[in-house]
Design a protein around this motif. Structure first.
Motif, mmCIF file in Angstrom:
data_model
loop_
_atom_site.group_PDB
_atom_site.id
_atom_site.type_symbol
_atom_site.label_atom_id
_atom_site.label_comp_id
_atom_site.label_asym_id
_atom_site.label_seq_id
_atom_site.Cartn_x
_atom_site.Cartn_y
_atom_site.Cartn_z
ATOM 1 N N ASP A 92 0.699 -1.338 0.084
ATOM 2 C CA ASP A 92 -0.057 0.036 -0.161
ATOM 3 C C ASP A 92 0.857 1.498 -0.015
ATOM 4 O OD1 ASP A 92 -2.298 -1.728 0.091
ATOM 5 O OD2 ASP A 92 -2.388 -1.704 2.231
ATOM 6 N N ASP A 93 1.997 1.475 -0.786
ATOM 7 C CA ASP A 93 2.837 2.390 -1.075
ATOM 8 C C ASP A 93 3.393 2.639 0.344
ATOM 9 O OD1 ASP A 93 2.038 2.860 -3.781
ATOM 10 O OD2 ASP A 93 0.623 3.775 -3.216
ATOM 11 N N LEU A 94 3.541 1.838 1.032
ATOM 12 C CA LEU A 94 4.656 2.001 2.204
ATOM 13 C C LEU A 94 5.576 0.847 2.288
ATOM 14 C CD1 LEU A 94 1.907 2.626 5.139
ATOM 15 C CD2 LEU A 94 3.695 4.344 4.175
ATOM 16 N N LEU A 95 6.979 1.276 2.625
ATOM 17 C CA LEU A 95 7.979 0.252 2.593
ATOM 18 C C LEU A 95 8.183 0.061 4.103
ATOM 19 C CD1 LEU A 95 10.180 -1.410 1.014
ATOM 20 C CD2 LEU A 95 11.675 0.570 1.539
ATOM 21 N N ILE A 96 7.858 -1.301 4.306
ATOM 22 C CA ILE A 96 8.026 -2.092 5.690
ATOM 23 C C ILE A 96 9.304 -2.569 5.996
ATOM 24 C CG2 ILE A 96 6.940 -3.536 6.982
ATOM 25 C CD1 ILE A 96 4.266 -3.007 5.276
ATOM 26 N N PRO A 97 9.855 -2.378 6.967
ATOM 27 C CA PRO A 97 11.092 -3.038 7.174
ATOM 28 C C PRO A 97 10.857 -4.601 7.739
ATOM 29 C CG PRO A 97 11.068 -1.120 8.358
ATOM 30 C CD PRO A 97 9.584 -1.277 8.034
ATOM 31 N N THR A 98 11.425 -5.384 6.910
ATOM 32 C CA THR A 98 11.281 -6.766 7.250
ATOM 33 C C THR A 98 12.703 -7.323 7.963
ATOM 34 O OG1 THR A 98 10.214 -7.022 4.992
ATOM 35 C CG2 THR A 98 11.095 -9.187 6.171
ATOM 36 N N MET A 99 13.762 -6.850 7.456
ATOM 37 C CA MET A 99 15.086 -6.921 7.932
ATOM 38 C C MET A 99 15.998 -5.918 7.851
ATOM 39 S SD MET A 99 18.236 -8.356 8.293
ATOM 40 C CE MET A 99 18.757 -8.883 6.576
ATOM 41 N N VAL A 100 16.527 -5.201 8.675
ATOM 42 C CA VAL A 100 17.289 -4.058 8.839
ATOM 43 C C VAL A 100 18.796 -4.660 9.111
ATOM 44 C CG1 VAL A 100 17.959 -2.153 9.709
ATOM 45 C CG2 VAL A 100 15.648 -2.574 9.497
ATOM 46 N N PHE A 101 19.365 -4.784 7.819
ATOM 47 C CA PHE A 101 20.822 -5.306 7.961
ATOM 48 C C PHE A 101 21.922 -4.349 8.704
ATOM 49 C CE2 PHE A 101 24.925 -6.591 6.236
ATOM 50 C CZ PHE A 101 24.876 -7.950 6.377
ATOM 51 N N GLU A 102 21.765 -3.067 8.077
ATOM 52 C CA GLU A 102 22.773 -1.915 8.618
ATOM 53 C C GLU A 102 21.918 -0.677 8.895
ATOM 54 O OE1 GLU A 102 25.760 -1.851 9.087
ATOM 55 O OE2 GLU A 102 26.855 -3.650 7.840
ATOM 56 N N GLY A 103 22.313 -0.199 10.015
ATOM 57 C CA GLY A 103 21.663 1.132 10.279
ATOM 58 C C GLY A 103 22.333 2.284 9.718
ATOM 59 N N VAL A 104 21.697 3.451 9.767
ATOM 60 C CA VAL A 104 21.946 4.612 9.274
ATOM 61 C C VAL A 104 22.795 5.237 10.311
ATOM 62 C CG1 VAL A 104 21.664 6.833 7.997
ATOM 63 C CG2 VAL A 104 20.513 4.553 7.286
ATOM 64 N N ALA A 105 24.029 5.770 10.413
ATOM 65 C CA ALA A 105 24.520 6.708 11.232
ATOM 66 C C ALA A 105 24.146 8.119 11.212
ATOM 67 C CB ALA A 105 26.021 6.774 11.035
#
Length: 292
Positions: free
Chosen positions: A279-292
């Motif tokens: 529904d036009d939303l990107l849902i995190p399934t598996m976050v491999f790396e975080g953003v600093a």
């Protein structure tokens, strides 16, 4: 250390043995593998290192094998590692008859896994039940065989057939050998097996344990990038703001015409993980790396 290792599994080793050996070599506890290989089989065994173990479930399922099938013999395990149940020379068998029978094993087929396999029935491994002598009804499963190509035929007292098989996940080559013998009314068993392709990894650029040890000693061992084995999945790139929110577990709005599992990257091309568009939303399934 994180990423994948394209291991050329040696004969006689279990997949668990290979994981244990890898742990010692790379000095890493978090190691896993995709697509179990029988001890008597050799070839491609994808091994995940570090956080890449969380990506194993997203690897493609297609596999390919080079197999040798011996006709005229039946064994308890459907390969030469088991006890011989029946043995009957079949010198009159022709390659044309074998070719015709093989055609029945292409496409989507019903297959009963070997009694000595890791399939679970009522919560117990089949090989454990078989070793205890328990009588178990093994349910048939639907598997897909994309192609079977005959590579060589040796017309002997117990004829041997070399074949290349491309198939989907869950296909047992031992069962194909057994069932081909049933179709020919000769009996059949698997004499040798090498996996030439698995989950995006190919035998041509696989490494033996000797190769890995040499690379480690020379200080040039480098795992395969975590996202290199996920190229079958479409990708999406997020802006800096959206990438930060997504890595924090938030659903971020995106514009795309696909509804499936995606590789997620930031604007610098860094692999962030796996997401699902809904529904036009990107849902995190598996976050491999975080953003600093």
């Amino acid at each position: 250390m994180q990423g994948f290792l394209n291991l050329n599994k040696p004969f006689g080793w279990t997949s668990h043995d290979c994981v244990a050996k890898t742990r010692k070599l790379v000095r890493l506890k978090r190691v896993g593998h995709a697509g179990t290989l029988d001890p008597a089989a050799t070839g491609v065994l994808p091994v995940a290192l570090g956080k890449a173990t969380r990506l194993l479930q997203y690897l493609p399922g297609e596999k390919a094998y080079k197999a040798t099938i011996r006709l005229g013999v039946r064994t308890t395990t459907d390969d030469l590692q088991g006890d011989v149940i029946a043995s009957q020379p079949c010198t009159g068998l022709s390659l044309e008859v074998v070719k015709s029978a093989l055609q029945k094993f292409e496409g989507k087929i019903e297959q009963i896994p070997p009694l000595y396999s890791a399939i679970q029935v009522q919560g117990k491994r089949l090989y454990n039940l078989a070793r205890k002598g328990e009588d178990v009804e093994v349910p048939a499963r639907t598997v897909e065989v994309f192609k079977i190509e005959i590579l060589d035929w040796r017309e002997e007292e117990f004829p041997e057939l070399d074949v290349a098989i491309a198939c989907g996940v869950g296909t047992y080559i031992r069962a194909i050998a057994r069932d081909l013998g049933v179709a020919l009314q000769t009996g059949g068993t698997l004499a040798a097996l090498t996996r030439t392709h698995s989950s995006g990894f190919d035998l041509t650029n696989s490494l033996t344990f000797t190769d890995i040890e040499a690379q480690l000693q020379a200080g040039r061992f480098q795992p395969i990038a975590p996202d290199a084995a996920l190229q079958h999945l479409p990708s999406i790139t997020l802006s800096a703001t959206s990438a930060l929110k997504w890595c924090q577990g938030q659903h971020v709005p995106v514009t795309a015409n696909i509804v499936e599992i995606l590789r997620v990257y930031d604007e610098d091309g860094r692999f962030l993980g796996i997401g699902q568009l809904r529904d036009d939303l990107l849902i995190p399934t598996m976050v491999f790396e975080g953003v600093a």
